[in-house]
Design an enzyme around this catalytic site. Structure first.
Site, PDB file in Angstrom:
ATOM      1  N   ASP A 152       1.001  19.151  57.057  1.00 41.17           N
ATOM      2  CA  ASP A 152       0.503  18.319  58.142  1.00 41.17           C
ATOM      3  C   ASP A 152       1.527  18.147  59.254  1.00 41.17           C
ATOM      4  O   ASP A 152       2.733  18.336  59.063  1.00 41.17           O
ATOM      5  CB  ASP A 152       0.082  16.950  57.612  1.00 41.17           C
ATOM      6  CG  ASP A 152       1.213  16.248  56.858  1.00 41.17           C
ATOM      7  OD1 ASP A 152       1.675  16.810  55.861  1.00 41.17           O
ATOM      8  OD2 ASP A 152       1.633  15.153  57.293  1.00 41.17           O
ATOM      9  N   GLU A 217       2.286  14.025  54.545  1.00 42.83           N
ATOM     10  CA  GLU A 217       3.644  13.478  54.580  1.00 42.83           C
ATOM     11  C   GLU A 217       3.831  12.572  55.789  1.00 42.83           C
ATOM     12  O   GLU A 217       4.526  11.544  55.701  1.00 42.83           O
ATOM     13  CB  GLU A 217       4.665  14.621  54.614  1.00 42.83           C
ATOM     14  CG  GLU A 217       6.115  14.168  54.399  1.00 42.83           C
ATOM     15  CD  GLU A 217       6.844  13.815  55.683  1.00 42.83           C
ATOM     16  OE1 GLU A 217       7.967  13.270  55.601  1.00 42.83           O
ATOM     17  OE2 GLU A 217       6.289  14.060  56.777  1.00 42.83           O
TER      18      GLU A 217
END
Length: 580
Positions: A152, A217
């Protein structure tokens, strides 16, 4: 070191070209199978002996930087990865949320880019989108190596602010531009590229290698790394991994000479520059807590306002938080930055504060930390001190309507010598007089937030609290895993063209932010957070014009490649160590 022994009094031998090869007094330990150098009792910041690649028949890692065809292919791989907009927000809590649709596209791209890896590795999808690649080793007695990254990226605000579109993956011959180019699709693509290359050569691992890629994250990691860590601990058990290497750290910093320049066509070659370079993996990270202040007051028409509106009261709370009982820095004996500073005194004495030796010998850890923070600026201050940042403030919907609900979110990164609980208690203490002043009621960290109460302040946390991370061991010559990790790092970065001729000193530091390793603490005592990039080689993480120099990306790959080879058949349980 004896507490009364002056630091520089131990530095009796002038640094010369020959002494920089092994600039310390070493003793020799011999086993039936090998002889290694270990540091003597009085040594300050020893250099780990360099670990040369094993005689395993595999091609050298430096070809990544020497082969223009490989360079072009790697730029294309990273560019294509950046082109898939795998953004996350703080409020994506379901892996089946439609906002995660680009992650399916991204994983399909990985299958096309790395066909050999997907054919030969065991690929597990954890909590739908978490990726775990397992390359089983032939010796199950050896603990696996765990390399991690995240899929991400943070969202962008206005694409018009960017020099090149944020998801174009533009490559200009030196830089790959775009969101995620340096945080951290460069790490993910680099790891998969290294494994693909090894497998293409017919490599079969002796030690199991794991690649774990979470998908949230940037939104605390509970869905991705949180689920992957639980799975891995179920398979390998507590302390079941040799080491964990994730993104992060403080990069590679050159102290005695200027940083390398990045020019069109590649990084300029400073061979023979003779400087001292510090490789700074994160061996701990600060804790964190987000405090949410929610104030509910009566509304009404703005033509008949109270003396203090909800926005005014909450602003006073923020003002008080920023001005009262402020946090202090501290440099304890166990803080990883102390070893880094000792290394700088030992290896770069002409480039540090002239008072640093005496300061490090002092027992006044607060005054020493404050003096260093004033000397080195906020970037260094917040390695030693809890930070406080008001990041979100909401209130009001109309110019003629008094706001009924006002909210602010304050982010804290908790220093190693403090706890989230102390930060929370401090917040309650600071706002208490304001609550009394305005005749408010207060609910501090309730299990359920009260609804419908007026003249009421609630303090809550956004996602719980995270304590500072355990500090991984960094005693060269005593801790076998760290000593080998540092030795491989020296070998790689003293060989790459941009740093050849320089001495690389490997010293741990801490991260002011948090990574997915927050979920992996139980898996290994050896956790390193490090994207091994030279200062100036990765730019604008989390902001406009994020980019990475392709040569820096290739240098990181050389490290991953040689770490896998150096640890493949190595057994830490029989590695001799030395008690300093």
């Amino acid at each position: 070191m004896h507490p009364k022994t002056p630091l520089l009094a131990l530095l009796l031998t002038p640094l010369t070209a020959s002494s920089l090869t092994i600039p310390f007094p070493f003793t020799t330990t011999t086993t039936s199978s090998q002889q290694i150098l270990v540091p003597s009792d009085l040594e300050i910041c020893p250099l780990a002996p360099k670990i040369t690649p094993p005689n395993d028949g595999l091609l050298p890692s430096l070809r990544f930087l020497e082969d223009n065809a490989f360079r072009a292919r790697q730029a294309n791989r990273l560019s294509r990865a950046v082109q898939v907009p795998t953004t996350v927000t703080d409020y994506m809590r379901d892996p089946y949320d439609e906002g995660f649709a680009p992650f399916v596209e991204f994983q399909e791209l990985l299958e096309r880019l790395f066909p050999v890896t997907h054919a030969k590795a065991n690929v597990s999808h954890i909590n739908r989108l978490g990726l775990l690649y397992t390359l089983p080793g032939t010796d199950p007695t050896l603990k696996p190596l765990l390399f991690t990254a995240h899929q991400d990226v943070v969202p962008i605000n206005d694409p018009r602010d960017w020099t090149h579109p944020p998801f174009a993956g533009f490559f200009d011959g030196t830089w790959v531009w775009g969101r995620g180019a340096s945080d951290c699709k460069n790490v993910l693509i680099g790891l998969l590229s290294v494994v693909e290359d090894l497998l293409e050569q017919g490599w079969r691992p002796t030690r199991t290698v794991l690649l774990a890629f979470g998908f949230d994250e940037e939104s605390h990691g509970f869905l991705g790394a949180g689920a992957i860590a639980e799975y891995l601990e179920g398979v390998y058990g507590a302390d079941g991994v040799e080491f964990v290497l994730d993104e992060g750290g403080m990069g590679i910093e050159e102290v005695e000479s200027s940083s390398p320049s990045f020019e069109e066509g590649g990084v300029s070659d400073k061979e023979g520059g003779g400087g001292v370079v510090y490789a700074l993996p994160g061996v701990s990270e600060k804790g964190s807590v987000d405090l949410v202040f929610t104030l509910s007051v009566p509304g009404g028409h703005s033509s008949i306002p109270p003396a203090h509106t909800g926005i005014g009261i909450l602003s006073e709370i923020i003002y008080s938080l920023e001005g009262q009982e402020l946090f202090s820095p501290r440099l304890s004996d166990s803080h990883p930055s102390r070893k880094k500073l000792e290394c700088q005194v030992r290896h770069s004495p002409g480039s540090v504060e002239p008072w640093l030796e005496d300061a490090l010998a002092s027992n006044d850890h607060v005054s020493t930390a404050e003096r260093l923070a004033r000397s080195r600026g906020d970037k260094f201050r917040y390695i030693l001190q809890t930070s406080q940042a008001v990041d979100i403030f909401h209130g009001g919907v109309k110019t003629n309507a008094l706001p009924e609900h006002v909210q602010a979110v304050v982010n804290y990164r908790v220093a190693l010598h403090e706890t989230p609980e102390a930060v929370m208690d401090r917040a309650v203490g600071v706002v208490g007089p304001i609550v009394d002043k305005y005749n408010l009621t207060l609910a501090a960290f309730p299990e359920e937030e009260p609804e419908g109460k007026l003249n009421h302040l609630t303090i809550s946390t956004l996602s719980g609290a995270l304590s500072p991370a355990p500090v991984s061991p960094t005693d060269t010559g005593k801790d076998a895993v760290w000593t080998r990790f540092a030795g491989v790092t020296r070998s790689v970065f003293e060989s790459v063209p941009s740093l050849k001729g320089k001495t690389v000193v490997v010293s741990g530091d801490i991260m002011t932010g948090n990574t997915d390793t927050r979920f992996y603490w139980n898996l290994s005592r050896n956790i390193y957070r490090w994207s091994p990039s030279r200062i100036g080689g990765t730019l604008n993480i989390h902001t406009v014009d994020e980019r990475v120099a392709i040569d820096v990306h290739l240098e990181a790959m050389a490290l991953y490649y040689d770490l896998i080879r150096a640890f493949d058949a190595w057994n830490s349980s029989v590695e001799p160590t030395h008690d300093l």
